[in-house]
Every structure is written in structure tokens, then in C-alpha cells.
Motif scaffolding. Sequence first.
Motif, PDB file in Angstrom:
ATOM      1  N   PRO A   1      36.569  38.082  24.758  1.00 56.90           N
ATOM      2  CA  PRO A   1      37.111  39.285  25.392  1.00 56.90           C
ATOM      3  C   PRO A   1      36.016  40.287  25.745  1.00 56.90           C
ATOM      4  CG  PRO A   1      38.355  38.730  23.412  1.00 56.90           C
ATOM      5  CD  PRO A   1      37.141  37.862  23.426  1.00 56.90           C
ATOM      6  N   MET A   2      36.179  40.941  26.895  1.00 56.56           N
ATOM      7  CA  MET A   2      35.251  41.990  27.334  1.00 56.56           C
ATOM      8  C   MET A   2      36.011  43.026  28.135  1.00 56.56           C
ATOM      9  SD  MET A   2      31.753  40.144  28.631  1.00 56.56           S
ATOM     10  CE  MET A   2      31.838  38.377  28.509  1.00 56.56           C
ATOM     11  N   TYR A   3      35.504  44.239  28.147  1.00 57.93           N
ATOM     12  CA  TYR A   3      36.076  45.251  29.026  1.00 57.93           C
ATOM     13  C   TYR A   3      35.274  45.294  30.320  1.00 57.93           C
ATOM     14  CZ  TYR A   3      32.598  48.053  26.439  1.00 57.93           C
ATOM     15  OH  TYR A   3      31.451  48.510  25.849  1.00 57.93           O
ATOM     16  N   GLY A   4      35.780  46.040  31.292  1.00 61.93           N
ATOM     17  CA  GLY A   4      35.225  46.008  32.640  1.00 61.93           C
ATOM     18  C   GLY A   4      33.742  46.283  32.741  1.00 61.93           C
ATOM     19  N   ALA A   5      33.286  47.341  32.063  1.00 65.77           N
ATOM     20  CA  ALA A   5      31.858  47.685  32.147  1.00 65.77           C
ATOM     21  C   ALA A   5      30.991  46.590  31.547  1.00 65.77           C
ATOM     22  CB  ALA A   5      31.595  49.024  31.462  1.00 65.77           C
ATOM     23  N   GLN A   6      31.477  45.941  30.482  1.00 65.79           N
ATOM     24  CA  GLN A   6      30.725  44.819  29.898  1.00 65.79           C
ATOM     25  C   GLN A   6      30.623  43.664  30.883  1.00 65.79           C
ATOM     26  OE1 GLN A   6      33.207  44.395  26.307  1.00 65.79           O
ATOM     27  NE2 GLN A   6      31.298  44.156  25.178  1.00 65.79           N
ATOM     28  N   LEU A   7      31.744  43.365  31.554  1.00 63.15           N
ATOM     29  CA  LEU A   7      31.745  42.279  32.534  1.00 63.15           C
ATOM     30  C   LEU A   7      30.761  42.562  33.659  1.00 63.15           C
ATOM     31  CD1 LEU A   7      35.564  41.592  32.633  1.00 63.15           C
ATOM     32  CD2 LEU A   7      33.809  39.906  32.037  1.00 63.15           C
ATOM     33  N   ARG A   8      30.760  43.792  34.128  1.00 62.23           N
ATOM     34  CA  ARG A   8      29.821  44.177  35.186  1.00 62.23           C
ATOM     35  C   ARG A   8      28.383  44.001  34.707  1.00 62.23           C
ATOM     36  NH1 ARG A   8      27.702  49.720  36.074  1.00 62.23           N
ATOM     37  NH2 ARG A   8      26.702  49.737  38.103  1.00 62.23           N
TER      38      ARG A   8
ATOM     39  N   THR B   1      39.540  46.555  39.617  1.00 66.73           N
ATOM     40  CA  THR B   1      40.524  46.142  40.618  1.00 66.73           C
ATOM     41  C   THR B   1      40.780  44.643  40.520  1.00 66.73           C
ATOM     42  OG1 THR B   1      39.856  47.912  42.114  1.00 66.73           O
ATOM     43  CG2 THR B   1      41.025  46.062  43.099  1.00 66.73           C
ATOM     44  N   THR B   2      39.701  43.878  40.374  1.00 68.88           N
ATOM     45  CA  THR B   2      39.828  42.424  40.250  1.00 68.88           C
ATOM     46  C   THR B   2      40.550  42.061  38.957  1.00 68.88           C
ATOM     47  OG1 THR B   2      37.768  42.148  41.501  1.00 68.88           O
ATOM     48  CG2 THR B   2      38.549  40.241  40.252  1.00 68.88           C
ATOM     49  N   LEU B   3      40.216  42.741  37.860  1.00 70.45           N
ATOM     50  CA  LEU B   3      40.911  42.479  36.596  1.00 70.45           C
ATOM     51  C   LEU B   3      42.407  42.761  36.725  1.00 70.45           C
ATOM     52  CD1 LEU B   3      38.351  43.918  34.012  1.00 70.45           C
ATOM     53  CD2 LEU B   3      39.077  41.519  34.217  1.00 70.45           C
ATOM     54  N   GLY B   4      42.763  43.823  37.446  1.00 69.06           N
ATOM     55  CA  GLY B   4      44.175  44.137  37.675  1.00 69.06           C
ATOM     56  C   GLY B   4      44.887  43.007  38.388  1.00 69.06           C
ATOM     57  N   ARG B   5      44.230  42.437  39.401  1.00 69.73           N
ATOM     58  CA  ARG B   5      44.831  41.317  40.139  1.00 69.73           C
ATOM     59  C   ARG B   5      44.940  40.070  39.254  1.00 69.73           C
ATOM     60  NH1 ARG B   5      40.923  41.759  44.112  1.00 69.73           N
ATOM     61  NH2 ARG B   5      41.261  43.585  45.375  1.00 69.73           N
ATOM     62  N   LEU B   6      43.890  39.844  38.456  1.00 70.29           N
ATOM     63  CA  LEU B   6      43.910  38.681  37.565  1.00 70.29           C
ATOM     64  C   LEU B   6      45.023  38.806  36.525  1.00 70.29           C
ATOM     65  CD1 LEU B   6      40.058  38.224  37.007  1.00 70.29           C
ATOM     66  CD2 LEU B   6      41.566  36.761  38.364  1.00 70.29           C
ATOM     67  N   GLU B   7      45.228  40.024  36.036  1.00 73.31           N
ATOM     68  CA  GLU B   7      46.312  40.242  35.070  1.00 73.31           C
ATOM     69  C   GLU B   7      47.670  40.036  35.755  1.00 73.31           C
ATOM     70  OE1 GLU B   7      47.430  43.416  31.558  1.00 73.31           O
ATOM     71  OE2 GLU B   7      46.484  44.192  33.390  1.00 73.31           O
ATOM     72  N   ARG B   8      47.820  40.566  36.952  1.00 75.17           N
ATOM     73  CA  ARG B   8      49.057  40.386  37.719  1.00 75.17           C
ATOM     74  C   ARG B   8      49.359  38.904  37.936  1.00 75.17           C
ATOM     75  NH1 ARG B   8      47.926  41.448  43.642  1.00 75.17           N
ATOM     76  NH2 ARG B   8      47.193  39.327  43.346  1.00 75.17           N
ATOM     77  N   ASP B   9      48.309  38.111  38.173  1.00 72.96           N
ATOM     78  CA  ASP B   9      48.476  36.688  38.447  1.00 72.96           C
ATOM     79  C   ASP B   9      48.564  35.837  37.183  1.00 72.96           C
ATOM     80  OD1 ASP B   9      48.384  37.401  41.107  1.00 72.96           O
ATOM     81  OD2 ASP B   9      46.277  36.814  41.380  1.00 72.96           O
ATOM     82  N   GLY B  10      48.516  36.495  36.018  1.00 76.16           N
ATOM     83  CA  GLY B  10      48.666  35.779  34.751  1.00 76.16           C
ATOM     84  C   GLY B  10      47.436  35.021  34.297  1.00 76.16           C
ATOM     85  N   LEU B  11      46.256  35.371  34.832  1.00 81.81           N
ATOM     86  CA  LEU B  11      45.024  34.669  34.461  1.00 81.81           C
ATOM     87  C   LEU B  11      44.266  35.367  33.335  1.00 81.81           C
ATOM     88  CD1 LEU B  11      43.830  33.737  38.062  1.00 81.81           C
ATOM     89  CD2 LEU B  11      45.102  32.314  36.451  1.00 81.81           C
ATOM     90  N   VAL B  12      44.480  36.661  33.174  1.00 81.56           N
ATOM     91  CA  VAL B  12      43.908  37.404  32.041  1.00 81.56           C
ATOM     92  C   VAL B  12      45.008  38.281  31.439  1.00 81.56           C
ATOM     93  CG1 VAL B  12      41.578  37.477  33.045  1.00 81.56           C
ATOM     94  CG2 VAL B  12      43.119  39.429  33.365  1.00 81.56           C
ATOM     95  N   GLU B  13      44.743  38.735  30.218  1.00 82.56           N
ATOM     96  CA  GLU B  13      45.652  39.664  29.546  1.00 82.56           C
ATOM     97  C   GLU B  13      44.815  40.615  28.707  1.00 82.56           C
ATOM     98  OE1 GLU B  13      48.091  37.017  27.295  1.00 82.56           O
ATOM     99  OE2 GLU B  13      46.469  36.472  25.911  1.00 82.56           O
ATOM    100  N   THR B  14      45.384  41.733  28.358  1.00 87.89           N
ATOM    101  CA  THR B  14      44.647  42.675  27.509  1.00 87.89           C
ATOM    102  C   THR B  14      44.528  42.080  26.114  1.00 87.89           C
ATOM    103  OG1 THR B  14      46.677  43.868  27.007  1.00 87.89           O
ATOM    104  CG2 THR B  14      45.341  44.716  28.821  1.00 87.89           C
ATOM    105  N   ALA B  15      43.408  42.378  25.493  1.00 90.70           N
ATOM    106  CA  ALA B  15      43.128  41.870  24.145  1.00 90.70           C
ATOM    107  C   ALA B  15      43.280  43.011  23.157  1.00 90.70           C
ATOM    108  CB  ALA B  15      41.724  41.261  24.090  1.00 90.70           C
ATOM    109  N   GLY B  16      44.505  43.316  22.784  1.00 96.29           N
ATOM    110  CA  GLY B  16      44.747  44.388  21.818  1.00 96.29           C
ATOM    111  C   GLY B  16      44.780  45.755  22.476  1.00 96.29           C
ATOM    112  N   MET B  17      44.630  46.772  21.649  1.00101.43           N
ATOM    113  CA  MET B  17      44.713  48.166  22.084  1.00101.43           C
ATOM    114  C   MET B  17      43.362  48.642  22.628  1.00101.43           C
ATOM    115  SD  MET B  17      47.849  48.888  21.352  1.00101.43           S
ATOM    116  CE  MET B  17      47.963  50.646  21.349  1.00101.43           C
ATOM    117  N   ALA B  18      43.396  49.779  23.302  1.00103.69           N
ATOM    118  CA  ALA B  18      42.164  50.394  23.792  1.00103.69           C
ATOM    119  C   ALA B  18      41.317  50.847  22.606  1.00103.69           C
ATOM    120  CB  ALA B  18      42.500  51.577  24.693  1.00103.69           C
ATOM    121  N   ASP B  19      39.991  50.822  22.788  1.00 98.82           N
ATOM    122  CA  ASP B  19      39.117  51.301  21.712  1.00 98.82           C
ATOM    123  C   ASP B  19      39.086  52.822  21.701  1.00 98.82           C
ATOM    124  OD1 ASP B  19      37.395  52.098  23.732  1.00 98.82           O
ATOM    125  OD2 ASP B  19      35.883  50.571  23.352  1.00 98.82           O
ATOM    126  N   GLU B  20      38.255  53.397  20.821  1.00 98.45           N
ATOM    127  CA  GLU B  20      38.213  54.861  20.675  1.00 98.45           C
ATOM    128  C   GLU B  20      37.763  55.571  21.945  1.00 98.45           C
ATOM    129  OE1 GLU B  20      34.439  52.972  19.308  1.00 98.45           O
ATOM    130  OE2 GLU B  20      36.531  52.704  18.736  1.00 98.45           O
TER     131      GLU B  20
END
Length: 197
Positions: free
Chosen positions: A15-22, A42-61
Motif C-alpha cells: 500500500p502507498m498513498y499518492g505522493a509516495q506513488l509519485r 485523479t488516476t487513483l480515483g479512476r482505479l478505485e471506481r473501476d475496482g482495481l484499487v481500494e483504500t487501505a484503512g483509515m487516513a493517517d494523522e
Amino acid sequence: MSIKHSLLALLQSGPMYGAQLRQEFEHRTGGTWPLNVGQVYTTLGRLERDGLVETAGMADEEGRIAYQLTGAGENEVLQWWSAPVGREQTPRNELAIKLALAVTLPGVDVERIVQTQRTATMTHLRDLTRLKRGADGEDLAWELVLESLIFADEAEVRWLDHVEARISRITPTRAKASRTAPGATAEKPAAHEGVTR
């Protein structure tokens, strides 16, 4: 360039968040193709919509949300690794478009465009070659990207040479045709002219 598949491939490592992926994308490709963090999300949003990724737990601090692959996302990456890069859609090549327009529009100095581009490409090629000479062999990913850019520049220089040769063969014919007034007869070529192999 498939940002979608690049992000999915990076998420295979966890799992990674957007800035880490960049950051990971730019690090692994030597910063050659910088990504805007907004483009990543934006790409992560589309991937989540298409069922290819999902959030990994809650947001960090800091409010960052990590993403992880779903089963469908894992399958998508595996298919991407096993398939060749498609050529169904030819990517736009600004130089090819520029020269195609230049040779079809009146008053454009095509030879100058070719010379200017060759100079710029040769300068870029020298810079890349210096970087390649300075590489220590420790970063294979960066060196492969660098070599790809070097080969692309070398191919562009060869193509520009080809364009220049084609233009030089066509230009005298056009000039001769424009000097011949309507209804006038052009000079008869010498016997050896026009015989080429």
C-alpha cells in the motif's frame, strides 16, 4: 505512457498513498517523466471506481489515504506485464507533425527547421551520453531509461538526415517547375539525367 499501469505495478510492492506513488515512479524512472501529484490522485480515483484499487484503512494523522491493489488490480498488472506495449494508437510526434505541415505549406524553410532540430537533438544526445558515461552501473532502471532516450535521439538524427535527403531531391524539381511558365516547354534533360538506380 500508461500512468494507470505504472501505479498498479508500484502498488504490487504494498500500500502507498499518492505522493509516495509519485515519488516512487519518478525515482524508478530517473525523473524522466515527472508526474503531477494531482494526476496521480485523479488516476487513483479512476482505479478505485473501476475496482482495481481500494483504500487501505483509515487516513493517517496528516490525512493521507493509502491505496492497495484488489484482486482485479493484481490480475490487471499481471496481464500488463505479460502483454506487449500496443501500437494501435500512434502517439503524437510533434516533430513529425511540424515537418508534415512544413512541407505542405508555402513559404516555410523546411531545411532550416531540419537543421535547427538536428542541432538541438545532437546537443541533447551529447548530454545524455555524458550522463551515461557517468553512470556507475548501480541503477539499472535509470540506465535503461537513459539508453532508451539515447536510442530515440540517434533514431531522430537518422530520420532528420533522411528528411533532408528527401527534401534536397524534391526541391530542385519544384524550383524547375515553378520557373517554367504555363505553356512553355522545359529544357530537355541530358541523356544521363533521370537515370538512377
